[in-house]
Structure formats: structure tokens, C-alpha cells
Design an enzyme around this catalytic site. Structure first.
Site, mmCIF file in Angstrom:
data_model
loop_
_atom_site.group_PDB
_atom_site.id
_atom_site.type_symbol
_atom_site.label_atom_id
_atom_site.label_comp_id
_atom_site.label_asym_id
_atom_site.label_seq_id
_atom_site.Cartn_x
_atom_site.Cartn_y
_atom_site.Cartn_z
ATOM 1 C CE LYS A 1 100.949 96.582 64.934
ATOM 2 N NZ LYS A 1 101.969 95.738 64.350
HETATM 3 C C1 LIG Z 1 102.604 95.032 63.136
HETATM 4 C C2 LIG Z 1 102.338 93.652 62.669
HETATM 5 C C3 LIG Z 1 103.378 92.762 62.352
HETATM 6 C C4 LIG Z 1 104.818 93.164 62.272
HETATM 7 O O1 LIG Z 1 105.337 93.767 63.381
HETATM 8 P P1 LIG Z 1 106.534 94.833 63.217
HETATM 9 O O2 LIG Z 1 106.915 95.082 64.640
HETATM 10 O O3 LIG Z 1 105.971 96.034 62.546
HETATM 11 O O4 LIG Z 1 107.600 94.188 62.436
HETATM 12 C C5 LIG Z 1 103.042 91.461 62.009
HETATM 13 N N1 LIG Z 1 101.775 91.056 61.969
HETATM 14 C C6 LIG Z 1 100.752 91.880 62.240
HETATM 15 C C7 LIG Z 1 99.356 91.359 62.180
HETATM 16 C C8 LIG Z 1 101.000 93.207 62.582
HETATM 17 O O5 LIG Z 1 99.980 94.029 62.834
#
Ligand SMILES: *Cc1c(COP(=O)(O)O)cnc(C)c1O
Length: 370
Positions: free
Chosen positions: A192
Site C-alpha cells: 500500500k
Molecule cells: C488491501 C485492501 C484491504 C485489506 O487490507 P489488509 O491490510 O491487507 O487487510 C481491503 N480493501 C482493499 C480495497 C484493499 O486494497
């Protein structure tokens, strides 16, 4: 063979390593002062000072936000099908029903018209995803929620929850995402826009929701052994918070670099549809997603194998067709996007040479296919 350009690349510096070491030396590893400081700093930096609650993943953040908001069996939450499965998984895990609706084709986010058509007596909330770092149209969604809540008691008003997992720092009408919904979740997974290793950060609209999230995060207790509700252990550790605090000081610069990289790609790519940005929005380019209308998978394969350009398909299978959900629905824009999208590297580690290589490769493959 030239060095491949990765599709994503977490940046971990000396400062992050030193921060982890500082926590290691303190001997206090679990949730403590680093988490508290991270929550405060994240709120101040990214969501206009709203209260924040850290969790051990973004998915836990969504789950706790939904539990804290009282979502459960009998409720419906409207979500896009064109997203990562965590969005709908978190709804389903509360016992509520995720109701999948279509996206609008320009920004890949929830289509307000489709949302309105999906509202029923059971609709508890709408949960837009600010997909790829572009905000969903929260103005239109809020207006629809308000319109359909006018005759309802306060506790049955349709709420907005934001899945801002990919959108740290994105804005809509000048306000940051994460300040619109009752709660909003930011993911801190390594790919991210900023990371804590694994982790999530929820911004919350009021003190009651904040308190309930903190309860559910920690076995239902705020004071040790005085458990008030049935809860989970979804705490963030101080080790992860220490990484996140450092990353928070860098994410603004990285976002600027992502935006500059995107502008370069916008200006130089030919023969493919580049991502659009709404007049109300700033895009933080978690992904730089183009559409390839003919043989997208062949296109991606050529970029990877012939040119060493990493790229990704987010997401190839709409959630409503996953074995975990299996809904008979007709979501044409979702299906079209799943067949056409291709995300090119846009991350802040790209060199000028990398960017030129990406442009040359995409333009050559596009021309060959035309
Ligand atoms: C990455 C992501 C999540 C979940 O986040 P994690 O930290 O991996 O649990 C939820 N929604 C979207 C759109 C994502 O890209």
C-alpha cells in the site's frame, strides 16, 4: 536480460529499522505508547484530526468498524464487486449480507445510480472503496443515503463507511478521504502507499464508535479484566506502529512522486486508455490502471516477459463470482473492468529510465496489437 521493473516496491529505510530497534530495546513489544502515538499522528496528518484506532490489518479494521457500528445478521451493506475480497469478507463475517453493485466505468468506483437501485429496508450502510487511490463519489452517495433515511429514526439511517485501504491522502472536494464516513479504513500492508508491515488504521466519526472499536479490538475490554462485550484480539504491536510512524513522515513525498510518475505516463502513453481523475478529486495512484480492450492477458504477458515491466491485474474475478460468494448478478461494468484493467508500475522508486522503459514497452505492445 534487463533488470525487471517490479509492479510495487515497499521502501524501508534506516529510520524504520532504527525505530524497530528502539522498541526492541524497550522490551515492550505489544500495543503500547507507539500505537497511541501513531494513532494520534495519523489522525493529524491524514484525516484532519479525526480520532483513529490502529489494528493488526486493514481487514480487521473493516471488521471492527462494522461491529462497532452495530452491523450484523439481517443487515445489508452495499459494496462494489470490483474490489479486493476483504471489503465484502468483512461484511459477511459480521453475519450481515454484502450486496454487490456495479461500478461507474470512468473511475472504477461505486456507481451511485446502481447503489440507489439496490437500497432496501434492510440497508444499513453503503461502503464505497476509493479504488486505486481515486475517491468514490462520496457526495452523491451521501445524498442518496440521506434521501433514503429522511423518514427513519436515527439508529436506522443509512450510513457511509469508507474502504480507503488504497487512498492515503486522496481528497474529494478538498477534504481528505477518511473524513466522510462513520468510519474509514486505511490499510498498511507492504504494497500500500505506506506500510507498518501489516496493519490498518481506522478513522472514526465520533467518540462512541471509537470506544466500541477499542473494545472489540481488545477482547471487549478497555480496563484489564473488565470485559464489557465479546471481542477479538486485533491489536497492532508497538513494533509495527514504530514502522508506521516513520512511514507517515514520508508518505506525502511518496504520493507526490506517484503523482509525478502518473503525469509522465499520462503524457507519454499511446494507444491505451489512461486513468481519468474527477474534477473533485486528487488521485494518489496506489495503482496506475489502464484499460486494454483486446487481449489484456497477452498484453500483460508481453510487458513482463519481453520487456521486464512488472504489471498486475486488480482484480481479475469480480467478488460476486468468487466461490466464497457466488451470486447470480448482472454487473456489466464490473465484468468489463475485470477483463480490461492492467496496472502499470507507478511507485515512488521508479527511475527516469524505468519510466521511459515502461512507456516504450506499453506503446510498442499497444501498436503491435492495434
Ligand atoms: C488491501 C485492501 C484491504 C485489506 O487490507 P489488509 O491490510 O491487507 O487487510 C481491503 N480493501 C482493499 C480495497 C484493499 O486494497
Amino acid at each position: 536480460m534487463v533488470q525487471p521493473i517490479p509492479a510495487a516496491k515497499p521502501i524501508i529505510g534506516k529510520e524504520e529499522r532504527e525505530a524497530v530497534d528502539r522498541v526492541m530495546q524497550s522490551g515492550m513489544l505489544a500495543q503500547g505508547p507507539e500505537v497511541a502515538a501513531f494513532e494520534q499522528e495519523f489522525g493529524a496528518a491524514l484525516v484532519s484530526g479525526r480520532a483513529c484506532v490502529a489494528t493488526n490489518s486493514g481487514t480487521s479494521g473493516l471488521h471492527l468498524g462494522l461491529l462497532a457500528a452495530g452491523v450484523g445478521p439481517g443487515d445489508e451493506v452495499i459494496v462494489p464487486s470490483f474490489t479486493f475480497a476483504a471489503t465484502a469478507n468483512s461484511v459477511a463475517l459480521t453475519g450481515a449480507t454484502p450486496v454487490f453493485v456495479d461500478i461507474e466505468p470512468t473511475y472504477f468506483c461505486l456507481d451511485p445510480v446502481a447503489v440507489e437501485a439496490a437500497i432496501t429496508e434492510k440497508t444499513k450502510a453503503v461502503m464505497p472503496v476509493h479504488l486505486f487511490g481515486h475517491p468514490a463519489n462520496v457526495t452523491a452517495l451521501q445524498a442518496i443515503a440521506d434521501k433514503h433515511s429522511a423518514d427513519k429514526p436515527a439508529e436506522r439511517r443509512i450510513q457511509i463507511y469508507e474502504d480507503a485501504a488504497q487512498a492515503h491522502g486522496a481528497t474529494w472536494n478538498g477534504a481528505p478521504v477518511g473524513t466522510f464516513g462513520e468510519f474509514a479504513m486505511f490499510s498498511l500492508y507492504p504494497t500500500k502507499n505506506m506500510t507498518s508491515g501489516e496493519g490498518g488504521m481506522n478513522s472514526v466519526a465520533n467518540a462512541d464508535l471509537e470506544r466500541r472499536m477499542r473494545l472489540f479490538r481488545n477482547q471487549g475490554m478497555l480496563k484489564q479484566y473488565e470485559n464489557e462485550v465479546v471481542g477479538l484480539n486485533n491489536r497492532m504491536t508497538d513494533l509495527h506502529a514504530a514502522i508506521g510512524r516513520v512511514q507517515l513522515t514520508k508518505v506525502g513525498g511518496w504520493t507526490k512522486q506517484r503523482q509525478e510518475n502518473a503525469a509522465f505516463l499520462d503524457a507519454n502513453l499511446q494507444g491505451v486508455a489512461v486513468p481519468a481523475v474527477a474534477a473533485e478529486a486528487t488521485h494518489v495512484y496506489h495503482q496506475y490502471t489502464i484499460r486494454v480492450t483486446e487481449d489484456r492477458d497477452g498484453f500483460a504477458n508481453a510487458l513482463r516477459t519481453e520487456y521486464g515491466v512488472g504489471c498486475g491485474v486488480y482484480y481479475p474475478i469480480p467478488n460476486h463470482r468468487l466461490p466464497s460468494f457466488q451470486r447470480e448478478l448482472d454487473l456489466p461494468e464490473t465484468e468489463k473492468a475485470a477483463a480490461e484493467v492492467l496496472s502499470l508500475p507507478v511507485h515512488p522508486s521508479l527511475s527516469e529510465e524505468d519510466l521511459n522503459r515502461i512507456v516504450a514497452a506499453v506503446n510498442t505492445v499497444a501498436k503491435a496489437g492495434a
